[in-house]
Scaffold this motif. Structure first.
Motif, mmCIF file in Angstrom:
data_model
loop_
_atom_site.group_PDB
_atom_site.id
_atom_site.type_symbol
_atom_site.label_atom_id
_atom_site.label_comp_id
_atom_site.label_asym_id
_atom_site.label_seq_id
_atom_site.Cartn_x
_atom_site.Cartn_y
_atom_site.Cartn_z
ATOM 1 N N THR A 171 -30.592 36.689 60.882
ATOM 2 C CA THR A 171 -30.795 36.569 59.572
ATOM 3 C C THR A 171 -32.393 35.682 59.431
ATOM 4 O OG1 THR A 171 -29.725 34.358 59.786
ATOM 5 C CG2 THR A 171 -28.418 36.306 58.488
ATOM 6 N N ALA A 172 -32.645 35.086 59.953
ATOM 7 C CA ALA A 172 -34.045 34.438 59.929
ATOM 8 C C ALA A 172 -34.967 35.531 59.281
ATOM 9 C CB ALA A 172 -34.772 34.606 61.383
ATOM 10 N N PRO A 173 -36.006 35.249 57.815
ATOM 11 C CA PRO A 173 -36.945 35.869 57.812
ATOM 12 C C PRO A 173 -37.777 36.267 58.107
ATOM 13 C CG PRO A 173 -36.596 33.645 57.109
ATOM 14 C CD PRO A 173 -35.884 33.718 58.026
ATOM 15 N N PRO A 174 -38.527 37.362 58.159
ATOM 16 C CA PRO A 174 -39.718 37.693 58.636
ATOM 17 C C PRO A 174 -40.230 36.577 58.692
ATOM 18 C CG PRO A 174 -39.627 39.289 57.207
ATOM 19 C CD PRO A 174 -38.315 38.305 57.123
ATOM 20 N N SER A 175 -41.682 36.243 59.379
ATOM 21 C CA SER A 175 -42.336 34.795 59.230
ATOM 22 C C SER A 175 -43.801 35.305 58.938
ATOM 23 C CB SER A 175 -42.338 34.486 60.751
ATOM 24 O OG SER A 175 -43.384 35.401 62.188
ATOM 25 N N PRO A 176 -44.931 34.641 58.852
ATOM 26 C CA PRO A 176 -46.168 35.133 57.849
ATOM 27 C C PRO A 176 -46.511 35.959 59.621
ATOM 28 C CG PRO A 176 -45.632 33.205 57.160
ATOM 29 C CD PRO A 176 -44.346 33.331 58.146
ATOM 30 N N GLU A 177 -46.369 35.252 60.419
ATOM 31 C CA GLU A 177 -46.855 36.151 61.303
ATOM 32 C C GLU A 177 -47.162 37.039 62.040
ATOM 33 O OE1 GLU A 177 -50.024 35.146 63.443
ATOM 34 O OE2 GLU A 177 -50.094 33.555 62.021
ATOM 35 N N ASP A 178 -45.186 37.888 61.654
ATOM 36 C CA ASP A 178 -44.695 39.447 61.644
ATOM 37 C C ASP A 178 -45.229 39.949 60.901
ATOM 38 O OD1 ASP A 178 -42.606 37.552 63.976
ATOM 39 O OD2 ASP A 178 -41.127 37.330 62.654
ATOM 40 N N MET A 179 -45.631 39.618 59.447
ATOM 41 C CA MET A 179 -45.652 40.180 58.584
ATOM 42 C C MET A 179 -47.156 40.808 58.494
ATOM 43 S SD MET A 179 -42.942 41.473 57.848
ATOM 44 C CE MET A 179 -43.546 42.338 55.996
ATOM 45 N N ARG A 180 -48.370 40.141 59.556
ATOM 46 C CA ARG A 180 -49.580 39.826 59.352
ATOM 47 C C ARG A 180 -50.445 40.723 59.163
ATOM 48 N NH1 ARG A 180 -53.929 39.338 63.142
ATOM 49 N NH2 ARG A 180 -55.621 38.326 62.591
ATOM 50 N N ASP A 181 -49.489 42.277 60.001
ATOM 51 C CA ASP A 181 -50.517 43.381 60.455
ATOM 52 C C ASP A 181 -49.946 44.571 58.898
ATOM 53 O OD1 ASP A 181 -51.131 42.624 63.102
ATOM 54 O OD2 ASP A 181 -49.508 43.564 63.495
ATOM 55 N N VAL A 182 -49.343 44.617 58.555
ATOM 56 C CA VAL A 182 -48.415 45.021 57.905
ATOM 57 C C VAL A 182 -49.483 44.668 56.267
ATOM 58 C CG1 VAL A 182 -46.137 45.262 55.584
ATOM 59 C CG2 VAL A 182 -45.920 45.273 58.116
ATOM 60 N N LYS A 183 -49.979 43.320 56.213
ATOM 61 C CA LYS A 183 -50.633 42.245 55.304
ATOM 62 C C LYS A 183 -52.196 43.335 55.375
ATOM 63 C CE LYS A 183 -47.872 38.610 54.612
ATOM 64 N NZ LYS A 183 -47.516 36.730 54.043
ATOM 65 N N LEU A 184 -52.240 43.239 56.580
ATOM 66 C CA LEU A 184 -53.896 43.078 56.846
ATOM 67 C C LEU A 184 -53.570 44.936 56.165
ATOM 68 C CD1 LEU A 184 -54.309 41.713 60.162
ATOM 69 C CD2 LEU A 184 -56.009 40.956 58.110
ATOM 70 N N ALA A 185 -52.800 45.863 56.586
ATOM 71 C CA ALA A 185 -53.010 47.093 56.548
ATOM 72 C C ALA A 185 -52.903 47.560 54.832
ATOM 73 C CB ALA A 185 -51.592 48.083 57.242
ATOM 74 N N SER A 186 -51.921 46.792 54.261
ATOM 75 C CA SER A 186 -51.729 46.728 52.709
ATOM 76 C C SER A 186 -53.579 46.130 52.004
ATOM 77 C CB SER A 186 -50.906 45.939 52.136
ATOM 78 O OG SER A 186 -50.465 45.658 50.678
ATOM 79 N N TYR A 187 -53.856 45.191 52.480
ATOM 80 C CA TYR A 187 -55.071 44.898 52.039
ATOM 81 C C TYR A 187 -56.653 45.641 52.330
ATOM 82 C CZ TYR A 187 -52.832 40.442 51.676
ATOM 83 O OH TYR A 187 -51.227 39.539 51.312
ATOM 84 N N ALA A 188 -55.852 46.516 53.283
ATOM 85 C CA ALA A 188 -57.371 47.013 53.641
ATOM 86 C C ALA A 188 -57.060 48.100 52.741
ATOM 87 C CB ALA A 188 -57.307 47.538 54.995
ATOM 88 N N ALA A 189 -55.609 49.012 52.952
ATOM 89 C CA ALA A 189 -55.102 50.375 51.507
ATOM 90 C C ALA A 189 -56.088 49.916 50.333
ATOM 91 C CB ALA A 189 -53.766 50.492 51.023
ATOM 92 N N VAL A 190 -55.772 48.494 50.054
ATOM 93 C CA VAL A 190 -56.363 48.072 48.280
ATOM 94 C C VAL A 190 -57.681 48.180 48.036
ATOM 95 C CG1 VAL A 190 -56.559 46.293 47.056
ATOM 96 C CG2 VAL A 190 -54.449 46.320 47.736
ATOM 97 N N ALA A 191 -58.355 48.401 49.119
ATOM 98 C CA ALA A 191 -60.282 47.954 48.816
ATOM 99 C C ALA A 191 -60.202 49.293 49.183
ATOM 100 C CB ALA A 191 -60.640 47.221 50.354
#
Length: 313
Positions: free
Chosen positions: A155-175
């Motif tokens: 039940t451990a949540p995804p850590s910030p490091e686990d989601m880092r690539d998703v966030k980077l891809a999302s932010y690049a898509a925003v730009a």
């Protein structure tokens, strides 16, 4: 300058400033987890340094989100025991969590505000975008929770490091979306022809509007809601998956309501600014202001994406 015109100008500027401050994301708060596993100590109660941008409007909402986290955390154990009262109260806290989650630190609300500052739109489009973002956000959480349960990953949540690539891809898509919208306005694909009654043009404009709205909704909700993941994982593990799904949908509903409000605020700010421009004696001023706002919205989205990407890289 007449007193009424001055008052309208001040009101429009204050509204735009307030929206910018309220919607400013707090990078430090984006990495915070939302533990809902009953019996464990919520991370919200653990000591952590204050986010440097919390004072810009995200701090109070982040505090409220953590408070709702704790309350929902406590109700889950009672819901598991079959308490109808706990289920009702838990439903209210799930909705409240969605409201404060959307209003707290994050880039979703800033995207919505910027999008509608930069284009003419009907209020229903604000509701549509808010709903789309919420569905993408909690939909990703449902997928992660189901996969995690099937793979018995705990039940451990995804850590910030686990989601880092998703966030980077999302932010690049925003730009990228901001840049595409900005260039579209420069090429004449903006809203300068809003009063043109060519049905073919209106149909093409509607399709373009739908595509840009869908893209913004997709990237705004691309990072799944950790709190919704944990609620659903806990409920699945305890044999009440439908309760978990209902709570997650209520989280999404709360997010949709809040994001719709931000969309309407962006529309109101644009209309107030254009109404003020129309009060002048120069007939060319409204068109110039409209053109400027058409560029400001995409420019804010582009700048936000670049800033978030650089900050997370």
């Amino acid at each position: 300058m007449q007193k009424g015109a001055m008052t309208g100008r001040i009101a429009a500027l204050l509204l735009l400033l307030g929206l910018a401050l309220a919607a400013a994301p707090s990078p430090g708060a984006l990495a915070q987890g939302n533990p809902f596993s009953p019996g464990s100590r919520p991370q919200a109660e653990q000591a952590r340094p204050a986010a440097p941008q919390a004072a810009l409007g995200g701090g109070w909402f982040a505090d409220m989100q953590r408070h709702v986290n704790r309350q929902l955390n406590q109700r889950l154990a009672e819901i598991n025991k079959g308490s109808p009262a706990a289920l009702f109260i838990g439903a209210l806290f799930a909705f409240a969590y969605g409201v404060f989650h959307a209003a707290g630190p994050g880039h979703g609300k800033m995207l919505v505000v910027s999008y509608f500052i930069g284009r003419d739109a009907h209020p229903w489009r604000g509701a549509l975008m808010g709903t789309q973002i919420a569905l993408v956000h909690v939909g990703g959480a449902v997928i992660i929770a189901v996969i995690a349960t099937a793979l018995m990953t705990g039940t451990a949540p995804p850590s910030p490091e686990d989601m880092r690539d998703v966030k980077l891809a999302s932010y690049a898509a925003v730009a990228a979306i901001g840049a595409w919208m900005f260039m579209s306005v420069l090429r004449g694909g903006g809203h300068a022809h809003h009063h043109h009654h060519d049905h073919g043009h209106d149909h093409a404009h509607g399709k373009s509007e739908g595509r840009s709205s869908a893209m913004v909704s997709l990237v705004a909700g691309a990072v799944p809601c950790t709190g919704a993941v944990l609620v659903l994982i806990y409920c699945i593990a305890n044999g009440i998956p439908l309760v978990g799904l209902a709570l997650v949908l209520l989280i999404g509903f709360g997010m949709a309501v809040t994001l719709t409000g931000f969309g309407l605020a962006g529309m109101f700010a644009r209309r107030r600014a254009l109404a003020f421009a129309a009060r002048g004696e120069r007939p060319e001023r409204p068109a110039r202001w409209r053109r400027a706002l058409d560029l400001v919205g995409p420019g804010l989205i582009l700048g936000l994406g670049v800033a978030l990407f650089v900050g997370a890289y």
